[in-house]
Design a protein around this motif. Structure first.
Motif, mmCIF file in Angstrom:
data_model
loop_
_atom_site.group_PDB
_atom_site.id
_atom_site.type_symbol
_atom_site.label_atom_id
_atom_site.label_comp_id
_atom_site.label_asym_id
_atom_site.label_seq_id
_atom_site.Cartn_x
_atom_site.Cartn_y
_atom_site.Cartn_z
ATOM 1 N N VAL A 1 0.847 -1.211 0.000
ATOM 2 C CA VAL A 1 0.000 0.000 0.000
ATOM 3 C C VAL A 1 0.874 1.249 0.000
ATOM 4 O O VAL A 1 0.631 2.204 -0.754
ATOM 5 C CB VAL A 1 -0.945 -0.002 1.218
ATOM 6 C CG1 VAL A 1 -1.678 1.332 1.319
ATOM 7 C CG2 VAL A 1 -1.956 -1.139 1.102
ATOM 8 N N MET A 2 1.915 1.256 0.815
ATOM 9 C CA MET A 2 2.788 2.424 0.880
ATOM 10 C C MET A 2 3.537 2.636 -0.435
ATOM 11 O O MET A 2 3.694 3.779 -0.902
ATOM 12 C CB MET A 2 3.788 2.258 2.027
ATOM 13 C CG MET A 2 3.159 2.300 3.415
ATOM 14 S SD MET A 2 4.366 2.008 4.731
ATOM 15 C CE MET A 2 5.327 3.523 4.647
ATOM 16 N N GLU A 3 3.985 1.562 -1.053
ATOM 17 C CA GLU A 3 4.688 1.687 -2.336
ATOM 18 C C GLU A 3 3.767 2.221 -3.422
ATOM 19 O O GLU A 3 4.151 3.099 -4.211
ATOM 20 C CB GLU A 3 5.257 0.329 -2.748
ATOM 21 C CG GLU A 3 6.445 -0.119 -1.933
ATOM 22 C CD GLU A 3 6.956 -1.492 -2.325
ATOM 23 O OE1 GLU A 3 8.072 -1.851 -1.924
ATOM 24 O OE2 GLU A 3 6.218 -2.223 -3.038
ATOM 25 N N LEU A 4 2.536 1.690 -3.473
ATOM 26 C CA LEU A 4 1.584 2.153 -4.485
ATOM 27 C C LEU A 4 1.223 3.617 -4.255
ATOM 28 O O LEU A 4 1.125 4.403 -5.206
ATOM 29 C CB LEU A 4 0.321 1.292 -4.449
ATOM 30 C CG LEU A 4 0.468 -0.135 -4.994
ATOM 31 C CD1 LEU A 4 -0.785 -0.951 -4.704
ATOM 32 C CD2 LEU A 4 0.724 -0.102 -6.498
ATOM 33 N N ARG A 5 1.051 3.991 -3.005
ATOM 34 C CA ARG A 5 0.675 5.374 -2.704
ATOM 35 C C ARG A 5 1.784 6.338 -3.137
ATOM 36 O O ARG A 5 1.511 7.378 -3.769
ATOM 37 C CB ARG A 5 0.406 5.521 -1.206
ATOM 38 C CG ARG A 5 -0.132 6.890 -0.813
ATOM 39 C CD ARG A 5 -0.616 6.893 0.638
ATOM 40 N NE ARG A 5 -1.165 8.196 0.963
ATOM 41 C CZ ARG A 5 -0.440 9.245 1.367
ATOM 42 N NH1 ARG A 5 0.871 9.112 1.490
ATOM 43 N NH2 ARG A 5 -1.026 10.393 1.644
ATOM 44 N N ALA A 6 3.031 5.982 -2.839
ATOM 45 C CA ALA A 6 4.153 6.841 -3.250
ATOM 46 C C ALA A 6 4.234 6.929 -4.774
ATOM 47 O O ALA A 6 4.470 8.013 -5.331
ATOM 48 C CB ALA A 6 5.452 6.281 -2.678
ATOM 49 N N LYS A 7 4.004 5.815 -5.436
ATOM 50 C CA LYS A 7 4.050 5.782 -6.901
ATOM 51 C C LYS A 7 2.966 6.664 -7.502
ATOM 52 O O LYS A 7 3.218 7.448 -8.428
ATOM 53 C CB LYS A 7 3.885 4.338 -7.372
ATOM 54 C CG LYS A 7 3.807 4.156 -8.867
ATOM 55 C CD LYS A 7 3.544 2.693 -9.200
ATOM 56 C CE LYS A 7 3.272 2.498 -10.686
ATOM 57 N NZ LYS A 7 2.948 1.090 -10.990
ATOM 58 N N TYR A 8 1.739 6.556 -6.965
ATOM 59 C CA TYR A 8 0.629 7.362 -7.494
ATOM 60 C C TYR A 8 0.866 8.847 -7.260
ATOM 61 O O TYR A 8 0.597 9.678 -8.141
ATOM 62 C CB TYR A 8 -0.692 6.934 -6.842
ATOM 63 C CG TYR A 8 -1.118 5.511 -7.135
ATOM 64 C CD1 TYR A 8 -0.636 4.829 -8.247
ATOM 65 C CD2 TYR A 8 -1.994 4.838 -6.278
ATOM 66 C CE1 TYR A 8 -1.026 3.529 -8.505
ATOM 67 C CE2 TYR A 8 -2.398 3.544 -6.533
ATOM 68 C CZ TYR A 8 -1.904 2.885 -7.643
ATOM 69 O OH TYR A 8 -2.305 1.593 -7.895
ATOM 70 N N LEU A 9 1.341 9.198 -6.075
ATOM 71 C CA LEU A 9 1.594 10.606 -5.780
ATOM 72 C C LEU A 9 2.626 11.186 -6.736
ATOM 73 O O LEU A 9 2.499 12.327 -7.197
ATOM 74 C CB LEU A 9 2.087 10.744 -4.333
ATOM 75 C CG LEU A 9 1.030 10.540 -3.245
ATOM 76 C CD1 LEU A 9 1.690 10.420 -1.880
ATOM 77 C CD2 LEU A 9 0.011 11.686 -3.258
#
Length: 838
Positions: free
Chosen positions: A226-234
């Motif tokens: 979840v943290m990796e995806l969130r950083a990627k999307y941001l």
């Protein structure tokens, strides 16, 4: 499958097993007896005949099973059981198209049969028939809408068909049916939610994917994902401040992951030109903990000049003082920059010449510091590396290391590598064997030893070495176990060793074995279509399907395919090579040698037969000839590849290997060259021209493309009436090959004069000259001058020249003279003499 009563008998229909379910052979006999008893009373009972056919197929009697299944269909054409079994039989022989047809017919007769529908759906996803899979999954969902996996499977079907909206709607609809909120421990639900997020992101709506991710941030058990995806999307949404916080949070969890640093750089808007800012960023993380390696290693990629020297000095000293043996491997990627290579070389040479074995930057000493020895090991690897190669120095450092610590196998392994690069394959094999003896329990060293033995054409010794870590009591012995374990590297190296000695039967046997292993991998995904849905591992399952779609882009497939195609081209060009005597280096005109070779071949076949019989008896005694589920291994009817070697259509088989290469290697120059060679020989000039044009697109100045263009023009001369081919060549090929009347001989001479100091250009000049004037020996004479006129000819180019001289029909004395000239440049290269004497 739903049972129903037959019109002619009260016997109930039996549910046939799916194709992916194995039936134990020890239960077959009662099944056959029961079927025979029923058929005794009802000889034309189609369902029973179908079930008997299924049992016979499981016993390996495929032909009898098909014959009986066809009889069952004649006796009861309207039985969905008969059609289902018929589909299972086709599935067992991997004819998926016929199996799907049979399943569809069974469904017409029994639309509500869940087993037929399931088997059809599995085959549709296996063959990537996404639209058909959607239809089947819709029907399965209607039958059992309470099962989550049916909803998930339908969503996957829409997702793979790139209908993202429908896929998301399916998952939303199922979530709307839930009466209670799933608990945090519901892993299947958590995975399905992350899968829905994956669908939203792949649809291109990154903002909504981020919003959805924020709603599950606190509840998802896979916090890292979840943290990796969130950083990627941001980062994709250009929300750099939030992205910076996200990547810093990830680095707080794992400060050794390079991708997090790269993401943080982008979030901060830094590029490689902002060296000072980047240096400060990485220093801030390096100062947090002395054990963080990434924050100290990554700056070496972008720093230059004195900054690089200072950082490299600090990094190398720290690693070498700790005695980290992988230090060289950590920094060798920097050698692509010549200035950094020289800086590192100067630093480490300086450490070695300081004369203080236990010294550090300040001259302080510690008793157990391995700085000096690790420095020598670094230098040995440094001078052995292709970009900084000085084999004489490398050997000097290796000898010093062995003198310091004669029982350290790493040093003996490095010595073997140095010997290999110098061309002394036999001594390299001995050195690696000695390294293995220093630690006989180490599987890695054992494997490296076998690899070096194969490179030295010691196939029998390599097999004996591998036998120390294999189950040797199974059918086929050590080689059988290596095949069962799908040891691609061994089978490939073994085949290449046989190919070098022109033992094409055994070479092709190994290459086809690897080819079949890739087929097994393709087939093995069948089991995951149900398993992954049951276990709820949806994202991993989708990734697996996508990996399977590019399965034959695997490096080992390319390697064996290229080798096999070259063998088949040789068999096509010289059919006599398909004979046993010719494939063992025997002159086909030497009657005595042929007679002797025949006796040797007969003796070898007799010994092989005796060995196989002994293995069979031993396996039977230990019950090693059966798998865990009771299936008996079939004996290999062609262990030496005789049938493969004697094929009447070598180009057709070569095309089987070539097709996946062209599909996945369109930008690979070697693949396009091979495509040209195969299609030109098959007379498919459009396809040959397509490969030739692709080669010119990839590398316009490639010398092989020059030679192939000349050959193409020569091959097209008899095709003057084929206007389409000539027009395409004239409009597409570069000058002068676009002109059918061009003087290619003069162009070829100008070509070699322009590149007189390049071995590859000279070799292709000779190939082109052979096509222009088959009677000319000028090409061979020019090749023989390569060691004199080309100062930088390397060992690989020398070996290529020897092979080309043999291909052009040069006398053995000329080939040996060529090898002798090369030997003067590479005095330790015993491989030159070996190849010249073949």
């Amino acid at each position: 499958m739903l049972s129903r009563t037959s019109n002619r008998s009260s016997t109930k229909r039996v549910r046939p097993r799916s194709a992916n379910v194995r039936i134990r052979t020890d239960r077959m006999s009662p099944g056959l007896k029961a079927a025979d008893q029923i058929l005794k009373k009802n000889p034309n009972h189609g369902d029973t005949e179908a079930m008997k056919a299924l049992i016979l197929n499981s016993l390996g009697q495929t032909e009898e099973a098909f014959a009986l299944a066809k009889t069952a269909l004649k006796d009861d054409m309207k039985s969905h059981v008969c059609w289902h079994v018929y589909g299972i039989l086709w599935r067992s022989v991997k004819n998926n198209e016929e199996a799907i047809k049979a399943y569809r017919f069974a469904l017409k007769l029994e639309p509500d049969s869940p087993q037929v529908l399931r088997d059809l759906a599995l085959l549709q996803i296996q063959t990537r028939d996404y639209q058909g899979y959607i239809q089947s999954r819709n029907l399965m969902l209607q039958q059992r809408s309470s099962l989550r996996l049916n909803w998930t499977a339908l969503a996957i079907a829409h997702h793979l068909a790139e209908d993202f909206k429908s896929a998301e709607n399916v998952l939303n609809t199922y979530e709307g049916t839930l009466k209670h909120t799933p608990s945090k421990g519901d892993i299947e639900h958590a995975e399905a939610v992350l899968y829905k997020n994956m669908i939203i992101a792949e649809s291109g709506d990154v903002q909504r994917a981020l919003e959805h991710l924020d709603t599950i941030y606190q509840t998802s058990p896979d916090r890292t994902a979840v943290m990796e995806l969130r950083a990627k999307y941001l980062l994709q949404l250009d929300k750099k401040e939030e992205a910076e916080k996200a990547y810093r949070a990830l680095l707080d969890r794992n400060a050794e992951y390079r991708a997090y640093y790269e993401g943080l750089e982008k979030a901060l808007g830094l590029d490689k030109s902002q060296k000072q800012e980047l240096k400060e960023l990485y220093a801030s993380y390096a100062n947090k903990n002395d054990r963080i390696d990434a924050a100290r290693r990554i700056p070496l990629d972008f720093l230059e000049g004195e900054d690089f020297k200072e950082a490299a000095d600090s990094y190398l000293r720290a690693k070498l003082h700790k005695g980290v043996p992988s230090t060289f491997n950590n920094v060798k990627s920097l050698y692509a920059d010549a200035s950094k290579l020289k800086t590192i070389e100067g630093l480490v040479e300086g450490y070695q010449s300081e004369g203080v074995a236990n010294g550090d930057a300040t001259g302080a000493t510690t008793k157990k510091d391995s700085f000096h020895e690790t420095t020598l090991y670094f230098l040995a690897q440094h001078y052995n590396y292709k970009l900084s190669r000085d084999l004489k120095k490398a050997m000097q450092y290796v000898d010093k290391l062995i003198e310091l610590s004669p029982k350290t196998y790493d040093y003996h392994m490095t010595k073997a590598r140095v010997l290999k690069h110098s061309g002394n394959i036999s001594e390299a094999s001995k050195a690696m064997s000695h390294a293995r003896e220093l630690d006989i329990k180490d599987r890695y060293i054992n494997t490296k030893c076998a690899k070096y033995q194969l490179r030295n054409d010691e196939n029998a010794d390599a097999l004996a070495t591998m036998s120390k870590f294999t189950r040797n009591e199974v059918v086929g012995g050590t080689l059988g176990d290596l095949t069962d374990m799908q040891s691609l590297w061994y089978l490939t190296e073994d085949g290449e060793a046989y190919a070098r000695r022109s033992e094409y039967g055994l070479a092709l046997k190994r290459f086809h074995t690897v080819f079949d292993i890739f087929d097994v991998w393709q087939e093995d995904q069948f089991d995951f279509h149900s398993f992954s849905l049951r276990k709820g591992q949806i994202r991993a399952y989708v990734d697996t399907l996508r990996w399977e779609d590019r399965l034959r882009s695997h490096p080992f497939y390319k390697r064996i395919a290229v080798d096999a195609i070259k063998v088949y081209l040789a068999l096509h060009d010289r059919p006599i090579l398909s004979q046993e005597t010719a494939t063992n280096g025997v002159d086909p005109t030497d009657a005595k040698a042929i007679k002797k070779a025949k006796k040797e071949a007969e003796r070898r076949e007799r010994e092989d037969a005796e060995r196989r019989e002994a293995e069979r008896k031993a396996a039977a005694a230990k019950k090693a000839n059966a798998t865990a589920d009771g299936e008996t291994k079939k004996p290999d009817e062609d262990p030496n590849g005789k049938k493969l070697r004697e094929t009447k259509e070598p180009l057709a088989v070569a095309t089987r290997f070539l097709a996946p290469l062209l599909e996945f290697g369109a930008a690979d120059l070697e693949v396009q060259h091979l495509g040209f060679e195969v299609y030109l020989r098959k007379g498919k000039f459009f396809l040959a021209l397509k490969s030739l044009l692709a080669a010119f697109t990839i590398a316009p100045e490639d010398p092989t493309a020059h030679a192939q263009a000349v050959r193409f023009r020569q091959a097209c001369k008899p095709l003057d009436e084929n206007k389409a081919v000539l027009d395409l060549a004239s409009s597409s090929l570069p000058a002068p090959f676009n002109d059918a009347k061009a003087d290619l001989a003069s162009h070829n001479e100008a070509f070699v004069k322009q590149h007189a100091d390049s071995p590859r250009h000279v070799y292709n000049y000779a190939r082109a000259l052979k096509a222009l004037d088959p009677s000319s020996s000028q090409g061979q004479k020019t090749i023989l001058e390569v060691p004199d006129r080309c100062k930088d000819v390397n060992l690989a180019q020398g070996l290529e020249g020897i092979a080309l001289l043999r291909e052009l029909g040069s006398e053995k004395a000329s080939i040996q003279a060529f090898a002798k000239k090369l030997q003067d440049k590479w005095p330790a290269a015993t491989i030159l003499e070996r190849e010249a004497s073949r």
